[in-house]
Motif scaffolding. Structure first.
Motif, PDB file in Angstrom:
ATOM      1  N   GLN A   8      39.999  47.669  -2.702  1.00 47.70           N
ATOM      2  CA  GLN A   8      41.317  47.210  -2.287  1.00 47.70           C
ATOM      3  C   GLN A   8      41.144  45.857  -1.598  1.00 47.70           C
ATOM      4  O   GLN A   8      40.021  45.366  -1.458  1.00 47.70           O
ATOM      5  CB  GLN A   8      41.958  48.220  -1.339  1.00 47.70           C
ATOM      6  CG  GLN A   8      42.094  49.622  -1.917  1.00 47.70           C
ATOM      7  CD  GLN A   8      43.130  49.711  -3.020  1.00 47.70           C
ATOM      8  OE1 GLN A   8      44.164  49.063  -2.982  1.00 47.70           O
ATOM      9  NE2 GLN A   8      42.850  50.527  -4.025  1.00 47.70           N
ATOM     10  N   THR A   9      42.223  45.281  -1.159  1.00 48.59           N
ATOM     11  CA  THR A   9      42.171  43.971  -0.519  1.00 48.59           C
ATOM     12  C   THR A   9      41.250  43.955   0.694  1.00 48.59           C
ATOM     13  O   THR A   9      40.408  43.074   0.831  1.00 48.59           O
ATOM     14  CB  THR A   9      43.590  43.529  -0.080  1.00 48.59           C
ATOM     15  OG1 THR A   9      44.431  43.564  -1.227  1.00 48.59           O
ATOM     16  CG2 THR A   9      43.566  42.138   0.499  1.00 48.59           C
ATOM     17  N   ILE A  12      37.481  49.669   0.801  1.00 48.73           N
ATOM     18  CA  ILE A  12      37.144  50.429  -0.397  1.00 48.73           C
ATOM     19  C   ILE A  12      37.792  51.791  -0.226  1.00 48.73           C
ATOM     20  O   ILE A  12      37.620  52.451   0.802  1.00 48.73           O
ATOM     21  CB  ILE A  12      35.614  50.564  -0.555  1.00 48.73           C
ATOM     22  CG1 ILE A  12      34.986  49.194  -0.759  1.00 48.73           C
ATOM     23  CG2 ILE A  12      35.285  51.500  -1.714  1.00 48.73           C
ATOM     24  CD1 ILE A  12      33.480  49.198  -0.672  1.00 48.73           C
ATOM     25  N   LEU A  13      38.546  52.213  -1.222  1.00 48.26           N
ATOM     26  CA  LEU A  13      39.231  53.496  -1.169  1.00 48.26           C
ATOM     27  C   LEU A  13      38.486  54.517  -2.028  1.00 48.26           C
ATOM     28  O   LEU A  13      38.248  54.281  -3.211  1.00 48.26           O
ATOM     29  CB  LEU A  13      40.669  53.354  -1.680  1.00 48.26           C
ATOM     30  CG  LEU A  13      41.484  54.636  -1.774  1.00 48.26           C
ATOM     31  CD1 LEU A  13      41.673  55.269  -0.392  1.00 48.26           C
ATOM     32  CD2 LEU A  13      42.835  54.357  -2.427  1.00 48.26           C
ATOM     33  N   VAL A  14      38.122  55.627  -1.404  1.00 50.24           N
ATOM     34  CA  VAL A  14      37.472  56.732  -2.103  1.00 50.24           C
ATOM     35  C   VAL A  14      38.432  57.910  -2.059  1.00 50.24           C
ATOM     36  O   VAL A  14      38.793  58.379  -0.982  1.00 50.24           O
ATOM     37  CB  VAL A  14      36.129  57.113  -1.436  1.00 50.24           C
ATOM     38  CG1 VAL A  14      35.517  58.329  -2.123  1.00 50.24           C
ATOM     39  CG2 VAL A  14      35.171  55.936  -1.443  1.00 50.24           C
ATOM     40  N   VAL A  45      37.733  53.775   3.272  1.00 54.69           N
ATOM     41  CA  VAL A  45      38.757  54.787   3.542  1.00 54.69           C
ATOM     42  C   VAL A  45      38.473  55.964   2.620  1.00 54.69           C
ATOM     43  O   VAL A  45      38.427  55.805   1.396  1.00 54.69           O
ATOM     44  CB  VAL A  45      40.184  54.242   3.296  1.00 54.69           C
ATOM     45  CG1 VAL A  45      41.209  55.351   3.471  1.00 54.69           C
ATOM     46  CG2 VAL A  45      40.482  53.075   4.235  1.00 54.69           C
ATOM     47  N   LEU A  46      38.269  57.130   3.208  1.00 51.29           N
ATOM     48  CA  LEU A  46      37.994  58.348   2.458  1.00 51.29           C
ATOM     49  C   LEU A  46      39.253  59.213   2.487  1.00 51.29           C
ATOM     50  O   LEU A  46      39.658  59.707   3.537  1.00 51.29           O
ATOM     51  CB  LEU A  46      36.812  59.094   3.061  1.00 51.29           C
ATOM     52  CG  LEU A  46      36.401  60.415   2.414  1.00 51.29           C
ATOM     53  CD1 LEU A  46      36.130  60.247   0.930  1.00 51.29           C
ATOM     54  CD2 LEU A  46      35.185  60.982   3.119  1.00 51.29           C
ATOM     55  N   ASP A 103      48.826  53.937   5.470  1.00 55.78           N
ATOM     56  CA  ASP A 103      48.029  53.105   4.585  1.00 55.78           C
ATOM     57  C   ASP A 103      47.580  51.811   5.257  1.00 55.78           C
ATOM     58  O   ASP A 103      48.336  51.199   5.993  1.00 55.78           O
ATOM     59  CB  ASP A 103      48.822  52.717   3.329  1.00 55.78           C
ATOM     60  CG  ASP A 103      48.972  53.877   2.381  1.00 55.78           C
ATOM     61  OD1 ASP A 103      48.264  54.888   2.555  1.00 55.78           O
ATOM     62  OD2 ASP A 103      49.789  53.766   1.457  1.00 55.78           O
ATOM     63  N   MET A 104      46.347  51.444   4.943  1.00 54.29           N
ATOM     64  CA  MET A 104      45.887  50.118   5.281  1.00 54.29           C
ATOM     65  C   MET A 104      46.407  49.223   4.167  1.00 54.29           C
ATOM     66  O   MET A 104      46.641  49.687   3.069  1.00 54.29           O
ATOM     67  CB  MET A 104      44.353  50.079   5.319  1.00 54.29           C
ATOM     68  CG  MET A 104      43.779  50.914   6.435  1.00 54.29           C
ATOM     69  SD  MET A 104      41.996  51.049   6.366  1.00 54.29           S
ATOM     70  CE  MET A 104      41.477  49.449   6.926  1.00 54.29           C
ATOM     71  N   GLY A 105      46.600  47.983   4.406  1.00 56.07           N
ATOM     72  CA  GLY A 105      47.196  47.086   3.431  1.00 56.07           C
ATOM     73  C   GLY A 105      46.701  47.298   2.027  1.00 56.07           C
ATOM     74  O   GLY A 105      45.522  47.182   1.767  1.00 56.07           O
ATOM     75  N   GLY A 106      47.608  47.619   1.113  1.00 54.13           N
ATOM     76  CA  GLY A 106      47.276  47.734  -0.301  1.00 54.13           C
ATOM     77  C   GLY A 106      46.711  49.065  -0.732  1.00 54.13           C
ATOM     78  O   GLY A 106      46.417  49.250  -1.895  1.00 54.13           O
TER      79      GLY A 106
END
Length: 108
Positions: A8-9, A12-14, A45-46, A103-106
């Motif tokens: 993500q911006t 990292i999204l898991v 981010v998990l 949510d964190m941005g995006g």
């Protein structure tokens, strides 16, 4: 095991799309995510929104990922179901991990 890892911006999204994070998949989960955690770069981010059951092996996998973080990189947990949140509280891991309520941005 169904896990999605996306850049993500600003993180990292898991996303783990399994109802259980237990001994049956904990090792595979950890091995798949660890290379993304160990890299320098954005925070992690998990998302555990679909996980209804977490045993000691699953908790151990999450802890191992946190320990693999490079200096300065942070890990956030989000989407904890009541049962999974209870495990973190009972083991006092809720004092070690950072939880994200929005949510964190995006993030998606």
């Amino acid at each position: 095991m169904d896990v999605t890892i996306r850049d993500q911006t600003d993180h990292i999204l898991v996303q783990l799309a399994e109802s259980r994070l237990d001994a049956a998949i904990a090792g595979e989960f950890k091995d798949k995510v660890r290379p993304h955690v160990a890299e320098a770069g954005p925070d992690l981010v998990l998302d555990l929104a679909t996980v209804e059951f977490l045993d000691s092996s699953g908790l151990g996998a999450v802890i191992a990922l946190k320990k693999a973080l490079p200096d300065g990189k942070r890990m956030f947990l989000r989407g904890l179901t009541p049962n999974v949140e209870r495990v973190f509280k009972l083991t006092r891991m809720d004092q070690i991990f950072e939880f994200q309520t929005k949510d964190m941005g995006g993030a998606s």
